[in-house]
Write a protein that holds these residues in place. Structure first.
Motif, PDB file in Angstrom:
ATOM      1  N   PRO A 152       0.851  -1.195   0.000  1.00 41.60           N
ATOM      2  CA  PRO A 152       0.000   0.000   0.000  1.00 41.60           C
ATOM      3  C   PRO A 152       0.888   1.248   0.000  1.00 41.60           C
ATOM      4  CG  PRO A 152      -0.668  -1.551   1.713  1.00 41.60           C
ATOM      5  CD  PRO A 152       0.620  -2.054   1.160  1.00 41.60           C
ATOM      6  N   ASP A 153       0.461   2.282  -0.703  1.00 46.45           N
ATOM      7  CA  ASP A 153       1.293   3.494  -0.704  1.00 46.45           C
ATOM      8  C   ASP A 153       1.440   4.024   0.725  1.00 46.45           C
ATOM      9  OD1 ASP A 153      -1.392   4.241  -0.672  1.00 46.45           O
ATOM     10  OD2 ASP A 153      -1.154   5.938  -2.037  1.00 46.45           O
ATOM     11  N   TYR A 154       0.311   4.101   1.438  1.00 44.57           N
ATOM     12  CA  TYR A 154       0.322   4.498   2.851  1.00 44.57           C
ATOM     13  C   TYR A 154      -0.783   3.722   3.562  1.00 44.57           C
ATOM     14  CZ  TYR A 154       2.781   8.564   0.966  1.00 44.57           C
ATOM     15  OH  TYR A 154       3.662   9.386   0.311  1.00 44.57           O
ATOM     16  N   ASN A 177       2.707  11.364   8.766  1.00 41.11           N
ATOM     17  CA  ASN A 177       2.484  10.041   8.184  1.00 41.11           C
ATOM     18  C   ASN A 177       2.518   8.977   9.291  1.00 41.11           C
ATOM     19  OD1 ASN A 177       2.435   7.719   6.665  1.00 41.11           O
ATOM     20  ND2 ASN A 177       4.519   7.970   5.866  1.00 41.11           N
ATOM     21  N   ALA A 206       7.353   5.400 -13.661  1.00 39.46           N
ATOM     22  CA  ALA A 206       7.260   6.435 -12.621  1.00 39.46           C
ATOM     23  C   ALA A 206       6.998   7.819 -13.191  1.00 39.46           C
ATOM     24  CB  ALA A 206       8.530   6.448 -11.786  1.00 39.46           C
ATOM     25  N   THR A 207       7.463   8.064 -14.422  1.00 38.34           N
ATOM     26  CA  THR A 207       7.303   9.416 -14.970  1.00 38.34           C
ATOM     27  C   THR A 207       6.290   9.461 -16.115  1.00 38.34           C
ATOM     28  OG1 THR A 207       9.152   9.047 -16.478  1.00 38.34           O
ATOM     29  CG2 THR A 207       9.670  10.112 -14.396  1.00 38.34           C
ATOM     30  N   SER A 209       3.028  11.785 -15.657  1.00 37.60           N
ATOM     31  CA  SER A 209       3.390  13.196 -15.498  1.00 37.60           C
ATOM     32  C   SER A 209       4.007  13.731 -16.791  1.00 37.60           C
ATOM     33  CB  SER A 209       4.353  13.378 -14.319  1.00 37.60           C
ATOM     34  OG  SER A 209       5.490  12.580 -14.474  1.00 37.60           O
ATOM     35  N   GLY A 227      11.141  14.251 -14.143  1.00 40.25           N
ATOM     36  CA  GLY A 227      11.402  13.493 -12.911  1.00 40.25           C
ATOM     37  C   GLY A 227      11.043  14.282 -11.667  1.00 40.25           C
ATOM     38  N   ARG A 283       4.808  13.458  -8.622  1.00 36.04           N
ATOM     39  CA  ARG A 283       4.417  12.128  -8.134  1.00 36.04           C
ATOM     40  C   ARG A 283       3.849  12.211  -6.725  1.00 36.04           C
ATOM     41  NH1 ARG A 283       9.301  11.374 -10.289  1.00 36.04           N
ATOM     42  NH2 ARG A 283      10.353  10.893  -8.343  1.00 36.04           N
ATOM     43  N   TYR A 285      10.550   9.806  -0.760  1.00 36.08           N
ATOM     44  CA  TYR A 285       9.458  10.548  -1.393  1.00 36.08           C
ATOM     45  C   TYR A 285       8.237   9.651  -1.555  1.00 36.08           C
ATOM     46  CZ  TYR A 285      13.146  13.790  -2.922  1.00 36.08           C
ATOM     47  OH  TYR A 285      14.189  14.668  -2.977  1.00 36.08           O
ATOM     48  N   GLN A 286       8.496   8.392  -1.868  1.00 38.47           N
ATOM     49  CA  GLN A 286       7.409   7.497  -2.247  1.00 38.47           C
ATOM     50  C   GLN A 286       6.446   7.197  -1.092  1.00 38.47           C
ATOM     51  OE1 GLN A 286       6.663   6.679  -5.187  1.00 38.47           O
ATOM     52  NE2 GLN A 286       5.082   5.153  -4.822  1.00 38.47           N
ATOM     53  N   GLN A 287       6.968   6.804   0.030  1.00 34.43           N
ATOM     54  CA  GLN A 287       6.082   6.419   1.133  1.00 34.43           C
ATOM     55  C   GLN A 287       6.354   7.204   2.406  1.00 34.43           C
ATOM     56  OE1 GLN A 287       6.779   2.137   1.001  1.00 34.43           O
ATOM     57  NE2 GLN A 287       4.667   1.886   0.355  1.00 34.43           N
ATOM     58  N   TYR A 297      15.097  -3.201  -2.022  1.00 30.24           N
ATOM     59  CA  TYR A 297      14.711  -1.830  -1.687  1.00 30.24           C
ATOM     60  C   TYR A 297      15.268  -0.865  -2.739  1.00 30.24           C
ATOM     61  CZ  TYR A 297      14.067   2.335   1.296  1.00 30.24           C
ATOM     62  OH  TYR A 297      13.688   3.555   1.803  1.00 30.24           O
ATOM     63  N   GLU A 306      13.224  -1.197  -5.991  1.00 30.97           N
ATOM     64  CA  GLU A 306      11.919  -0.529  -5.903  1.00 30.97           C
ATOM     65  C   GLU A 306      12.083   0.991  -5.927  1.00 30.97           C
ATOM     66  OE1 GLU A 306      10.364  -2.381  -2.402  1.00 30.97           O
ATOM     67  OE2 GLU A 306      10.059  -4.273  -3.459  1.00 30.97           O
ATOM     68  N   GLY A 317      12.743   2.162  -9.397  1.00 34.51           N
ATOM     69  CA  GLY A 317      11.491   2.124 -10.161  1.00 34.51           C
ATOM     70  C   GLY A 317      10.617   3.336  -9.904  1.00 34.51           C
ATOM     71  N   HIS A 318      10.692   3.863  -8.696  1.00 35.08           N
ATOM     72  CA  HIS A 318       9.867   5.029  -8.343  1.00 35.08           C
ATOM     73  C   HIS A 318      10.639   6.340  -8.454  1.00 35.08           C
ATOM     74  CE1 HIS A 318       7.566   1.922  -5.848  1.00 35.08           C
ATOM     75  NE2 HIS A 318       6.781   2.280  -6.846  1.00 35.08           N
ATOM     76  N   LEU A 319      11.883   6.267  -8.927  1.00 31.87           N
ATOM     77  CA  LEU A 319      12.766   7.449  -8.987  1.00 31.87           C
ATOM     78  C   LEU A 319      12.799   8.157  -7.642  1.00 31.87           C
ATOM     79  CD1 LEU A 319      11.791   9.009 -12.450  1.00 31.87           C
ATOM     80  CD2 LEU A 319      13.585   7.373 -11.949  1.00 31.87           C
TER      81      LEU A 319
END
Lengths: 555, 316
Positions: free
Chosen positions: A52-54, A208, A428-429, A432, B33, B38, B81-83, B270, B273, B276-278
């Protein structure tokens, strides 16, 4: 002998170091331990291909986050726990009833149920609702534009010009909550059903809290979080059996584990060493046949409310020409695209998918989507349009099978007389990049999974008002006066009265298909796949949130 | 020795600085980027994106962003940044997995590589040499991810001899720890055994022709003693160098493919991943960690060099 001993010492030292270091840190748990007993409540192992993202409801936005958050954080309204169309029905959550909506559609009034408590035993207050919304906005929840764009004073609060949202009033004594909207927005009740609008206590830290999710109201609570590796959804001790009618108490505790290797994920469920396969993952074709033959009684393809399409830039050549867009619609072999997704894509042509109110029931304007393409007609249309030989850059992302979709699409464009080349960029990009208006992308991959069961959620992608300089979602820059005038009316109709305008949505979707604004090619099916320990028949595949964890029970 | 340590520490600081600047700049150069896009989500308005940019400091000059991030890394406060998770906590959590995988496989491949290399050299041209050559070539030419997938499929899923991926803490279940790591170790070892045994075979064959080996034999030393004390000792010098660097790379995430196939949730996975998410902060920390391990292991290798060959002095 002396040197031999020295060398042996190095090896022994390295081994000891390995053991010592491996022992001193904490690490992930086993992936093989399956369902086990934990006191009176049994536990099932649910595998998730993507974390899950969060897990903090104020931040979670992905389907993986919504699954556990939905059953742990109930909002004023929520969805019925049922499969198919009944599952899209809004039911009262922590509110006593569905909202009373003013005649102008701008005021929503609720009354909080009495006697509700959070999973930490503390009472729920009406003012917690405003706090919850303000918290998720401060945390920059991915869908906060649903709040800032609709609730009076939300934008001022978000911009730091106000200390609270003026458009939300609450009275802790009576439990009354009133929400004032800037303009009527029919899908607003759906917005309130997002897990991010699920109540948390006033004073919950505005940070968070995914590693230690805050208390909520729901049959489950999220505990034992190991980021990106595992978490548990355990039964809320403060949740009585019929705490909120229509929300089941659940039967088992759930141990969710993140397994990024889909092949291993499927193998574990097939061998019953784990219990549930992530429906959002694609079953690898290498194991699909075995699943179908060895586990047919615990595997099913479930349709999801999603649309896969190629966007076509209607502002620029060649897709500014309707004939070229029609040619694309004629030329696509949707069966081929379905094969690229191991058959998990149901060929289609309409923008509103099956399961969404307004999905047309008539035939497609440019041939049967499950039949052979009409390349002769397509080539003729291209010749008539005068666009033959026009260069087209087709955008795509690297993820399988989306890259393959784009490969196929480019080959189709070339075969009908256009000159296509591909531009594949990182996942990922991707959105956007193509959402950058300056780039003016000509065509490419796009998809949409419903945020909520309301056609306006899909038509956001064809609404001229959505065209913006960055993060543009109307990739084809569709700006049609008929669509705009219809949306101006239809978007006002409250979710609870959607059925009354179903035929009008249907007509609008048929109009969009005839104009060939997008090249829709299918709706995705997802796998419902479980171990033989789970009662497969009673497990609900929910139209909004996928697997309904409250419906899982052991045989 | 003190001079050696000072020189190595100062070179390590220079390397870490250069690596961190390069990594940071590479991710700034990626088209579209911008992490704010994101972070704000797919439905964000331009205003929301701008708010996120300001809130996270992405509107500041690059050098300010760099030093701010580095400050947070040093304080242990940097978040992804991602989580929005503390990166160093995640790495600390994942590192024992990678250490188990890296050290275990490195020791196994070193031992097997030496045995194979020596046997191949002393039986050069005979059937045993040919057999070990075939095994080595098989290991070298088999992509790690493919071998890992094969092992997982046949030994894990099909025949049920080992668990299908996952990791168990050594402290919670030592037997489980071992059984979960055997297949990942095997997939890494297969490649490296091939390389190490071929390099060692060649070194041993060269050394066997040296004058001092002939002298040792002329002195009447046993063949075993000549081989272990005169030939192997000298042949191991380049192997030690190679082993140190390979082990350092494994610590820094070179186990990426193996960890991903076996779902071990180590530093490599890690890293994969995050790429992958930059997600710049974890990539930055992991890159620096790799560089740190390379420098440290390179220094340790020099120390072992000196132990193996007294002619070498630790002068930095």
């Amino acid at each position: 002998m002396r040197k031999g001993s020295k060398w042996s010492s190095i090896v022994v030292f390295a081994l000891l170091l390995s053991v010592l270091l491996a022992a001193c840190g904490s690490s992930s748990s086993s992936s093989t331990s399956s369902g086990s007993s934990s006191g009176a409540t049994k536990t099932v192992t649910n595998l998730m291909g993507t974390a899950p993202d969060y897990l903090d409801p104020g931040l979670g936005y992905t389907t993986q986050a919504a699954e556990p958050d939905w059953i742990s954080y109930t909002g004023l309204v929520t969805y019925a726990h049922a499969k198919g169309a009944p599952g899209t029905k809004l039911i009262p959550g922590v509110a006593e009833s569905l909202p009373q909506i003013s005649a102008d559609g701008k005021t929503y009034t609720f009354t909080l149920r009495k006697g509700l408590v959070y999973s930490n035993g503390k009472p729920v207050k009406a003012s917690d609702f405003a706090y919850t919304i303000q918290r998720s906005m401060k945390l920059n929840w991915g869908g906060k534009s649903f709040f800032t764009g609709n609730i009076v004073g939300a934008e001022a609060f978000d911009g730091g010009k106000a200390k609270s949202i003026s458009g939300i009033e609450s009275d802790d004594t009576s439990g009354k909550i009133t929400i004032h909207l800037v303009a009527p927005y029919g899908a607003f009740a759906n917005v309130l059903a997002f897990p991010s609008a699920g109540l948390v206590p006033t004073g919950t830290a505005v940070s968070n809290l995914s590693n230690k999710p805050p208390p909520g109201v729901g049959p489950y609570m999220i505990t034992n979080v190991v980021p990106n590796q595992s978490f548990s959804a355990v039964k809320n001790p403060y949740w009585a059996k019929e705490e909120i009618p229509g929300i089941p108490a659940g039967h088992v505790n759930i141990n969710a584990k993140i397994v990024t290797n889909t092949q291993a994920e499927a193998e574990q469920v097939l061998t019953n060493s784990a219990d549930v396969f992530d429906w959002a993952d694609t079953l690898p074709s290498s194991i699909l046949q075995q699943v179908q033959s060895q586990a047919s009684e615990r595997y099913a393809k479930e349709p999801t409310v999603s649309t896969f399409y190629f966007f076509l830039n209607t502002k620029n050549k060649p897709f500014s020409s309707q004939k070229v867009r029609e040619a694309v619609a004629y030329a696509l072999d949707r069966r081929a695209l379905s094969r690229l997704d191991s058959g998990f894509l149901a060929p289609a042509c309409f923008f509103l998918p099956v399961g969404m109110i307004g999905h047309p029931t008539g035939s497609c304007p440019f041939g049967d989507p499950s039949g052979a393409p009409n390349l002769t007609k397509a080539k003729k249309l291209i010749t008539e349009s005068g666009m033959a030989g026009t260069s087209v850059t087709v955008w795509g992302e690297t993820r399988e099978p989306r890259r393959e979709y784009v490969d196929y699409f480019a080959s189709v464009l070339n075969s009908i007389g256009l000159k296509a080349n591909e531009k594949i960029i990182a996942d990922a990009t991707y959105f956007s990049t193509i959402g950058n208006l300056k780039l003016n992308p000509q065509a490419g991959f796009a998809d949409w999974n419903q945020d909520f069961p309301n056609p306006s959620d899909f038509y956001l992608l064809l609404d001229a008002k959505s065209i913006q300089s960055t993060n543009n979602q109307n990739f084809g820059q569709v700006n049609d006066p008929h669509i705009q005038s219809e949306l101006a009316e239809l978007n006002k109709v409250p979710s609870t009265k959607l059925e009354s305008v179903a035929s009008r949505w249907q007509a609008l979707d048929e109009y969009v298909a005839k104009k060939a604004y997008t090249a829709v090619y299918g709706y995705e099916d997802d796998p419902k796949f479980m171990s033989n320990r789970i009662n497969f028949g009673s497990a609900i595949f929910h139209p909004v949130y996928g697997n309904d964890w409250t419906s899982w029970q052991l045989k | 020795m003190a001079r050696f340590v000072i020189r190595r520490v100062s070179s390590m600081i220079a390397v870490l600085f250069a690596i961190s600047v390069l990594t940071f700049l590479i991710f700034q150069a990626i088209p579209n980027g911008d992490p704010a896009l994101r972070l704000a989500g797919r439905l964000a308005t331009p205003q929301t994106i701008q708010d996120v940019r300001r809130q996270w400091g992405f509107d500041k000059p690059l050098y300010v962003q760099y030093f701010k991030t580095m400050g947070k890394i040093i304080d242990g406060q940097v978040i992804s940044y991602q989580q929005q998770q503390n990166v160093e906590d995640e790495i600390a959590h994942d590192l024992p997995v990678t250490i188990s995988l890296a050290v275990g496989s490195a020791v196994i491949w070193l031992v097997i590589g030496i045995i194979f290399g020596v046997l191949s050299a002393v039986r050069a041209g005979q059937w045993l040499d040919r057999l070990l050559t075939v095994i080595a070539m098989f290991g070298v030419s088999m992509p790690v991810f493919f071998l890992a997938a094969l092992l997982d499929y046949y030994l894990g899923y099909k025949w049920g001899l080992f668990p299908i991926g996952g990791y168990v803490k050594l402290t919670s279940n030592p037997w489980g720890w071992l059984t979960h790591l055997i297949l990942p170790w095997a997939s890494i070892v297969a490649l490296s055994v091939g390389v190490y045994s071929r390099v060692l075979r060649s070194n041993v064959l060269d050394t066997l022709g040296e004058d001092y080996v002939r002298t040792a034999r002329a002195k009447g030393l046993s063949e075993r003693r000549v081989l272990l004390h005169h030939v192997l000792r000298n042949s191991l010098v380049p192997i030690v160098s190679l082993w140190g660097l390979d082990l350092a790379a494994l610590f820094g995430g070179a186990t990426l493919l193996t960890e991903s196939v076996f779902n071990l949730h180590g530093v490599g996975q890690y890293a994969a991943e995050s790429i992958g998410h930059l997600d710049v902060p974890p990539i930055l920390v992991i890159t620096m960690l790799t560089a740190f391990f390379v420098v440290v292991f390179s220094a340790l290798t020099d120390i072992v060099y000196a132990a193996l060959d007294p002619r070498i002095r630790l002068t930095g």
